[in-house]
Design an enzyme around this catalytic site. Structure first.
Site, PDB file in Angstrom:
ATOM      1  N   ARG A   1       0.689  -0.931  -0.068  1.00  0.00           N
ATOM      2  CA  ARG A   1      -0.625   0.301   0.465  1.00  0.00           C
ATOM      3  C   ARG A   1       1.132   1.025   0.221  1.00  0.00           C
ATOM      4  NH1 ARG A   1      -4.458   1.236   4.203  1.00  0.00           N
ATOM      5  NH2 ARG A   1      -2.200   1.325   5.752  1.00  0.00           N
TER       6      ARG A   1
ATOM      7  N   ARG B   1      11.105  27.523  -1.565  1.00  0.00           N
ATOM      8  CA  ARG B   1       9.784  26.636  -1.129  1.00  0.00           C
ATOM      9  C   ARG B   1       9.066  27.148  -2.341  1.00  0.00           C
ATOM     10  NH1 ARG B   1       4.528  28.963   0.593  1.00  0.00           N
ATOM     11  NH2 ARG B   1       3.008  27.643   1.031  1.00  0.00           N
TER      12      ARG B   1
ATOM     13  N   HIS C   1       5.143  25.222  -4.247  1.00  0.00           N
ATOM     14  CA  HIS C   1       4.502  24.241  -4.495  1.00  0.00           C
ATOM     15  C   HIS C   1       4.337  22.892  -5.849  1.00  0.00           C
ATOM     16  CE1 HIS C   1       1.964  27.601  -2.042  1.00  0.00           C
ATOM     17  NE2 HIS C   1       1.174  26.278  -2.631  1.00  0.00           N
TER      18      HIS C   1
ATOM     19  N   LYS D   1      -2.814   7.384   1.121  1.00  0.00           N
ATOM     20  CA  LYS D   1      -2.400   7.851   2.747  1.00  0.00           C
ATOM     21  C   LYS D   1      -1.551   8.629   3.436  1.00  0.00           C
ATOM     22  CE  LYS D   1      -1.505   4.396   7.055  1.00  0.00           C
ATOM     23  NZ  LYS D   1      -3.050   5.126   8.007  1.00  0.00           N
TER      24      LYS D   1
ATOM     25  N   GLU E   1     -15.623   6.780   6.536  1.00  0.00           N
ATOM     26  CA  GLU E   1     -14.651   5.749   6.620  1.00  0.00           C
ATOM     27  C   GLU E   1     -14.869   6.643   8.080  1.00  0.00           C
ATOM     28  OE1 GLU E   1     -11.111   5.214   5.709  1.00  0.00           O
ATOM     29  OE2 GLU E   1     -10.958   7.220   4.655  1.00  0.00           O
TER      30      GLU E   1
END
Ligand code: PDD
Length: 307
Positions: free
Chosen positions: A74, A122, A124, A173, A206
């Site tokens: 996963r 930095r 995006h 995840k 969920e």
């Protein structure tokens, strides 16, 4: 005399270090093993700046990593979904096993987090072919797990519903967990175990850190795999068990009304395991006690790691 005194002091200091060392949680960060509280990443790390990374939590029972390969698979999918490249999953596997072997407890969790890395400024958007210059940040540690859910698993827990406020790729995840943080905090404030997300279409997707199941007319219902849920490893195992037991499973969405009227509801998750739900939004589920199908699945699941 001074010599002996100094020697004794040094010896005591070394002993103290040795003892602290054996109790200290060690971690892996970008190729090095070091004490957890000494691990540092750049403030420009894309995990810190943008939540640009993925993670896994694996349960360790009696010193054994449970369903480790499934979690690694996963993790690879999450990294693919985020376009994070050049991670050697076999290295993560090796490191995970060695940290678990060195862990001071046989009951533990292994945490793995991988971010896109630490660029020098930095921005995006990341550079195409960024992987030629920057390495992903890889962080792994194993920590003693105190199971505080024993009595809830036996007697059942309470849950609340909460609007689905997360993004459209919950199948990844990701370490971007603000929606889950909101939901978990809502559960804490309301003194319930878990909060379940309620989509605008009325479906319960969920929980903040669990998958949700309901038993309706003797049939087990749970949200099908889609970008709306995390494909839980525990969910997969429970479905496999249900199939073996010839229980009827329908991977369909459950509305909140259906959930409240279900004869049984339960949650699944790595540290949650199989958890009966006896109340949702203040309303009793079924008879207000863990149901027979939940019990059957729970005891079969427990057998997988307590052999
Ligand atoms: N949570 N849904 C969400 C949003 C989760 O974060 C998790 C796991 C699950 C259950 O998946 P699994 O059975 O693979 O653990 C479902 C982990 C344990 C966590 O964030 O700590």
């Amino acid at each position: 005399v001074t010599h002996i005194w100094n020697g004794a002091q040094m010896f005591l200091q070394w002993m103290k270090r040795l003892i602290t060392f054996s109790y200290m949680t060690m971690c892996y960060l970008n190729g090095k093993i070091l004490p957890l509280d000494e691990a540092r990443v750049s403030v420009l790390d894309r995990g810190f700046m943008f939540g640009d990374g993925a993670y896994e939590v694996v349960r360790v029972y009696s010193g054994n990593l449970f369903l480790f390969q499934e979690h690694l698979n996963r993790l690879e999918k999450s990294l693919e979904g985020l376009d994070i490249k050049t991670v050697d999953i076999r290295e993560v596997e090796r490191v995970g096993k060695s940290l678990v072997a060195e862990c001071n407890s046989k009951e533990a969790t292994l945490y793995i987090q991988i971010t896109r890395g630490s660029p020098t400024k930095r921005s995006h958007a990341y550079e195409e072919n960024y992987e030629a210059k920057e390495k992903p940040t890889i962080f792994v540690y194993a920590m003693k797990f105190n199971d505080s859910n024993l009595s809830l698993r036996k007697n059942g827990c309470m849950i609340r519903s909460f609007p689905e406020v997360r993004w459209g790729r919950c199948d990844i995840k990701s370490i971007n967990l603000l929606g889950n943080v909101f939901a978990a905090q809502f559960a804490k404030r309301n003194a319930v175990y878990e909060t379940v997300f309620l989509g605008q279409d009325g479906l319960v997707t969920e929980g903040s850190h669990t998958n949700v199941f309901a038993v309706l007319n003797g049939r087990i219902r749970t949200m099908p795999k889609s970008p709306r849920i995390l494909p839980g490893i525990t969910r997969d195992k429970v479905l496999e068990i249900a199939e073996k037991k010839k229980l009827v499973v329908e991977e369909w969405g459950v509305t909140l009304d259906e959930l409240l009227g279900a004869s049984e509801v339960f949650l699944t998750g790595t540290s949650t395991e199989v958890m009966p739900v006896i109340q949702c939004d203040g309303k009793k589920i079924g008879r207000g006690e863990p149901g027979p199908i939940t019990r059957e699945l729970q005891s079969a699941y427990n057998k997988l790691f307590s052999l």
